[in-house]
Design a protein around this motif. Sequence first.
Motif, PDB file in Angstrom:
ATOM      1  N   MET A 132       0.813  -1.214   0.000  1.00 38.63           N
ATOM      2  CA  MET A 132       0.000   0.000   0.000  1.00 38.63           C
ATOM      3  C   MET A 132       0.851   1.272   0.000  1.00 38.63           C
ATOM      4  N   ILE A 133       2.027   1.198   0.566  1.00 42.48           N
ATOM      5  CA  ILE A 133       2.867   2.388   0.707  1.00 42.48           C
ATOM      6  C   ILE A 133       3.265   2.899  -0.678  1.00 42.48           C
ATOM      7  N   GLY A 134       2.996   4.189  -0.894  1.00 38.00           N
ATOM      8  CA  GLY A 134       3.291   4.811  -2.178  1.00 38.00           C
ATOM      9  C   GLY A 134       2.128   4.799  -3.153  1.00 38.00           C
ATOM     10  N   ASP A 135       1.061   4.070  -2.846  1.00 44.54           N
ATOM     11  CA  ASP A 135      -0.121   4.033  -3.713  1.00 44.54           C
ATOM     12  C   ASP A 135      -0.983   5.263  -3.497  1.00 44.54           C
ATOM     13  N   LYS A 136      -1.838   5.518  -4.479  1.00 48.80           N
ATOM     14  CA  LYS A 136      -2.753   6.659  -4.398  1.00 48.80           C
ATOM     15  C   LYS A 136      -4.088   6.216  -3.812  1.00 48.80           C
ATOM     16  N   ALA A 137      -4.745   7.146  -3.144  1.00 50.07           N
ATOM     17  CA  ALA A 137      -6.093   6.967  -2.623  1.00 50.07           C
ATOM     18  C   ALA A 137      -6.811   8.304  -2.784  1.00 50.07           C
ATOM     19  N   ILE A 173      -0.286   7.279   0.124  1.00 46.55           N
ATOM     20  CA  ILE A 173      -0.150   6.585   1.408  1.00 46.55           C
ATOM     21  C   ILE A 173       1.333   6.528   1.774  1.00 46.55           C
ATOM     22  N   GLU A 174       1.655   7.043   2.958  1.00 46.82           N
ATOM     23  CA  GLU A 174       3.044   7.057   3.428  1.00 46.82           C
ATOM     24  C   GLU A 174       3.345   5.956   4.431  1.00 46.82           C
ATOM     25  N   LYS A 175       2.349   5.625   5.258  1.00 48.01           N
ATOM     26  CA  LYS A 175       2.589   4.660   6.334  1.00 48.01           C
ATOM     27  C   LYS A 175       1.281   3.963   6.670  1.00 48.01           C
ATOM     28  N   VAL A 176       1.383   2.673   7.032  1.00 47.33           N
ATOM     29  CA  VAL A 176       0.215   1.908   7.482  1.00 47.33           C
ATOM     30  C   VAL A 176       0.434   1.573   8.945  1.00 47.33           C
ATOM     31  N   GLU A 177      -0.474   2.044   9.790  1.00 46.07           N
ATOM     32  CA  GLU A 177      -0.381   1.807  11.236  1.00 46.07           C
ATOM     33  C   GLU A 177      -1.648   1.092  11.678  1.00 46.07           C
ATOM     34  N   GLY A 178      -1.620  -0.222  11.616  1.00 46.95           N
ATOM     35  CA  GLY A 178      -2.808  -1.001  11.958  1.00 46.95           C
ATOM     36  C   GLY A 178      -3.882  -0.775  10.917  1.00 46.95           C
ATOM     37  N   LEU A 179      -4.991  -0.146  11.331  1.00 42.69           N
ATOM     38  CA  LEU A 179      -6.091   0.144  10.412  1.00 42.69           C
ATOM     39  C   LEU A 179      -6.164   1.626  10.066  1.00 42.69           C
ATOM     40  N   ALA A 186      -1.115  14.382  -2.923  1.00 40.98           N
ATOM     41  CA  ALA A 186      -0.394  13.941  -4.124  1.00 40.98           C
ATOM     42  C   ALA A 186       0.098  15.170  -4.879  1.00 40.98           C
ATOM     43  N   LYS A 187       1.314  15.101  -5.351  1.00 44.76           N
ATOM     44  CA  LYS A 187       1.895  16.168  -6.154  1.00 44.76           C
ATOM     45  C   LYS A 187       1.773  15.795  -7.623  1.00 44.76           C
ATOM     46  N   PRO A 188       1.868  16.754  -8.507  1.00 42.79           N
ATOM     47  CA  PRO A 188       1.749  16.444  -9.942  1.00 42.79           C
ATOM     48  C   PRO A 188       2.810  15.454 -10.444  1.00 42.79           C
ATOM     49  N   ASP A 189       3.995  15.450  -9.806  1.00 40.06           N
ATOM     50  CA  ASP A 189       5.041  14.540 -10.292  1.00 40.06           C
ATOM     51  C   ASP A 189       4.932  13.135  -9.710  1.00 40.06           C
ATOM     52  N   ASP A 190       3.977  12.866  -8.803  1.00 39.70           N
ATOM     53  CA  ASP A 190       3.751  11.508  -8.273  1.00 39.70           C
ATOM     54  C   ASP A 190       3.082  10.684  -9.361  1.00 39.70           C
ATOM     55  N   ASP A 191       3.672   9.513  -9.656  1.00 42.83           N
ATOM     56  CA  ASP A 191       3.035   8.681 -10.686  1.00 42.83           C
ATOM     57  C   ASP A 191       2.176   7.608 -10.100  1.00 42.83           C
TER      58      ASP A 191
END
Length: 191
Positions: A132-137, A173-179, A186-191
């Motif tokens: 999940m880390i690095g994905d878009k939501a 998503i930067e970090k997953v802490e449990g739930l 998101a920045k324009p350069d995030d793919d």
Amino acid sequence: FLLMIGFYGIFFELYNPGSIIPGTVGAISLALALYSLNIISANWLGVILIGLGVLFFILEMITPLFGGLAVAGVISLALGSIILIPSDSVYGGISLQVIIPTVIFSAVFFFLVAYKGAKIQKEKPKTGSEAMIGDKAVAYTDINKEYGKVMYHGELWFAYSDEEIKKDETVIIEKVEGLKLKVRKAKPDDD
């Protein structure tokens, strides 16, 4: 001399597990020493070397050495096949026209397996929280330092952020802490 190389190679492998090279050199040297001391016959030496070659190939698939054990497997398999049945035997020796293609096929197969294994180990995880880390939501509600919700692959997650995020903005998503997820805009350069 071969017996001492064999003992020292296996000793250093046991003393420093995972170094592999001393263990492979030690195992091959020990097999050759047993033959040179007339403890085993040439046929058994061939069987032992072929067995070591197969063992080295199998270990190559489950260890991250990227070719070291496959090279030792090729050498063992080739030597063992040549020695297995002496050419002056009543049955005749094994033809080099059989040995060479077999060794080449085995080497290519196991080098490909090692290459694919190394490539897979470098890929991003595809399941679990690590994936999940690095994905878009998408922000489902406004998000602040304490509370918010995001929609991720059809699932509603609690989220927080160090910055204010408005509803329907895209987040990373930067970090997953449990739930609960820590997100950022998101920045324009995030793919």
